[in-house]
Design a protein around this motif. Structure first.
Motif, PDB file in Angstrom:
ATOM      1  N   PRO A 367      52.916  45.004  65.235  1.00 12.46           N
ATOM      2  CA  PRO A 367      51.513  45.222  64.855  1.00 12.46           C
ATOM      3  C   PRO A 367      50.643  44.203  65.591  1.00 12.46           C
ATOM      4  CG  PRO A 367      52.668  44.044  63.126  1.00 12.46           C
ATOM      5  CD  PRO A 367      53.700  44.343  64.175  1.00 12.46           C
ATOM      6  N   MET A 368      50.277  44.523  66.800  1.00 13.00           N
ATOM      7  CA  MET A 368      49.782  43.526  67.756  1.00 13.00           C
ATOM      8  C   MET A 368      48.267  43.380  67.733  1.00 13.00           C
ATOM      9  SD  MET A 368      51.324  41.513  69.855  1.00 13.00           S
ATOM     10  CE  MET A 368      50.734  40.234  70.957  1.00 13.00           C
ATOM     11  N   GLY A 369      47.841  42.142  67.666  1.00 15.04           N
ATOM     12  CA  GLY A 369      46.430  41.813  67.768  1.00 15.04           C
ATOM     13  C   GLY A 369      46.203  40.800  68.871  1.00 15.04           C
ATOM     14  N   VAL A 370      44.936  40.481  69.107  1.00 16.68           N
ATOM     15  CA  VAL A 370      44.569  39.542  70.166  1.00 16.68           C
ATOM     16  C   VAL A 370      43.435  38.654  69.667  1.00 16.68           C
ATOM     17  CG1 VAL A 370      43.670  39.294  72.528  1.00 16.68           C
ATOM     18  CG2 VAL A 370      45.218  41.186  71.967  1.00 16.68           C
ATOM     19  N   ASP A 371      43.561  37.366  69.906  1.00 17.72           N
ATOM     20  CA  ASP A 371      42.414  36.472  69.767  1.00 17.72           C
ATOM     21  C   ASP A 371      41.676  36.517  71.098  1.00 17.72           C
ATOM     22  OD1 ASP A 371      40.532  34.571  69.238  1.00 17.72           O
ATOM     23  OD2 ASP A 371      41.931  33.001  68.654  1.00 17.72           O
TER      24      ASP A 371
END
Length: 469
Positions: A367-371
């Protein structure tokens, strides 16, 4: 093995898989710093040509970081799923790219891509990303669906969740409460309300956990909270009865880099088991929050692979996702521009790295996110961050990080504001996590279409947050 390719009458040779992967990587300052980047575009094109023709089976027979000395490599090889790999086992890296793009156009793309995910090693995934255009990375990532849940569900189609990051230079509870209120009023916090503490003191961490949990329970908000202390601190606080929702830890792609963070795979698993034992989730049981970032191994001088050759930072970043995959996390995000221009020099490199990291993590089932962020000494600005945010939203990122005014006054870097995500949701028709949106409706902050409504804080119980102790 020596890999060779001729381009425009010039012969190029690459001594082994480690060098080939590095030379095929799109330009970034970290690889130049490590001394493994291609010298010019022609050499990079030659390496990419060779890489595209490389059979995927090569990655099962050739180490990038030695198996005997690196537990991350052992995890990758020992957990490889041959059955999941079977449908693509006869392909080259270029063939995998074609398969992914063709599959992404199908209505049932998510199921087909998920079916092979456990059969792909991080090195295969990194390799295919190197020969893909930005649009390719977006198209395939958008076709993947990866969900995780605790009190809210992240990664659902049509949603874009956020971490509400209310950091404060002195961990002042009034400043933190004000930032939490600011974010909630703009529809943020559905992925997690997560604080980077100014100190790793167990007592200070416990106080922040109590503050966030009291806000959540007082206003019956379906969110999860996290104080991003070291995992050993968090395990101790779980044993002491603190209200821990998620266990946080920064991780990397080599045993040495993880050791520099003060962790190993066994300790990470211990932290997960400790949090699972609390059974605090209501809609799911994913209890880990993990952060990564290109350049972390190089910054701790733990980036060398087979033969003592430097491994490129994007391949090492993708290896960190194997560690994350082992822990079944709720959230994983790359802090893409945080380490600085020594590793990603400008906006172009940050945008490319953010799309690569998101694609690679999602392809590996995370479940990939990015800052979406940069430091003030990088050749980047907020327009670059707007571009990356919009592209990640199109690629269906699970979540992004938001801070008041896009300026983290404690960590000293630039990220996204609450308003940035509000605009992106409106522009692209995206919504918060469903459990959180239902709460926003219940307290009168959004209408049935998910749009924020005029909201009178004066008569809302949330007003009490402005006078938090």
């Amino acid at each position: 093995m020596i890999y060779r390719q001729q381009v425009s009458g010039v012969n190029y040779a690459f001594d082994g898989l480690v060098e080939l992967l590095a030379k095929a990587t799109p330009l970034r300052s970290g690889d130049q710093l490590a001394g493994c980047a291609a010298e010019h575009d022609a050499e990079r094109a030659a390496a990419a040509w060779v890489l595209a023709d490389l059979p995927l089976e090569t990655f099962l027979n050739t180490d990038v970081v030695p198996y005997e000395t690196d537990e991350v490599t052992r995890l990758i090889m020992d957990s490889h799923d041959r059955r999941a790999f079977a449908p693509v086992s006869g392909l080259t890296v270029g063939g995998l790219r074609d398969w992914l793009l063709e599959t992404a156009s199908r209505d049932d793309a998510a199921a087909h891509i998920a079916a092979i995910s456990a059969g792909l090693t991080p090195e295969m995934v990194a390799a295919v990303s190197k020969i893909m255009r930005n649009q390719d990375l977006i198209a395939v990532a958008a076709a993947c669906t990866v969900t995780a849940a605790f009190r809210t569900t992240v990664g659902l189609p049509g949603t874009l969740a956020t971490r509400l990051q209310p950091n404060h230079p002195t961990d002042d509870p009034r400043g933190i409460a004000a930032a939490v209120l600011d974010g909630l009023l703009l529809g943020c916090g559905d992925a997690v309300i997560g604080i980077n503490p100014a100190t790793d003191s167990p007592q200070a961490t416990a106080d922040l956990l109590d503050l966030l949990d009291s806000i959540r329970t007082r206003y019956d908000i379906p969110v999860q909270s996290c104080v991003l202390s070291h995992i050993t601190t968090t395990i101790g606080l779980i044993e002491a009865g603190a209200p821990v929702d998620l266990v946080f830890q920064s991780i990397a792609g080599t045993e040495g880099a993880n050791s520099a963070f003060g962790v190993n795979i066994s300790l990470l698993r211990e932290g997960r088991e400790a949090a699972l034992g609390l059974q605090r989730g209501t809609v799911g049981s994913n209890v880990m929050y993990l952060e990564t970032g290109q350049g972390s191994a190089l910054s701790s001088h733990t980036h060398l692979g087979v033969g003592g050759k430097p491994v490129d930072q994007q391949t090492l970043e993708t290896r960190a996702y194997a560690v994350a995959r082992d822990l079944d996390p709720l959230l994983v995000n790359t802090v893409v521009g945080f380490i600085g221009p020594e590793y990603l020099y400008d906006g172009k490199q940050i945008i490319r790295a953010g799309l690569e990291d998101h694609f690679c993590g999602k392809l590996m089932g995370l479940p990939m996110g990015v800052d979406v962020c940069y430091t003030n000494h990088a050749e980047a600005d907020q327009n670059d961050m707007d571009t990356l945010l919009t592209l990640l939203a199109a690629a269906r990122a699970a979540f992004v990080i938001t801070v008041p005014g896009a300026d983290d006054v404690m960590l000293g870097y630039q990220s996204l504001s609450f308003h940035d995500v509000l605009t992106t949701r409106r522009t692209l028709g995206l919504r918060p996590a469903p459990e959180f949106e239902a709460w926003l409706k219940r307290v009168g902050m959004v209408d049935d279409t998910g749009r924020l409504t005029p909201f009178d804080l004066t008569h809302s119980p949330l007003r009490a947050l402005t006078s938090a102790p």
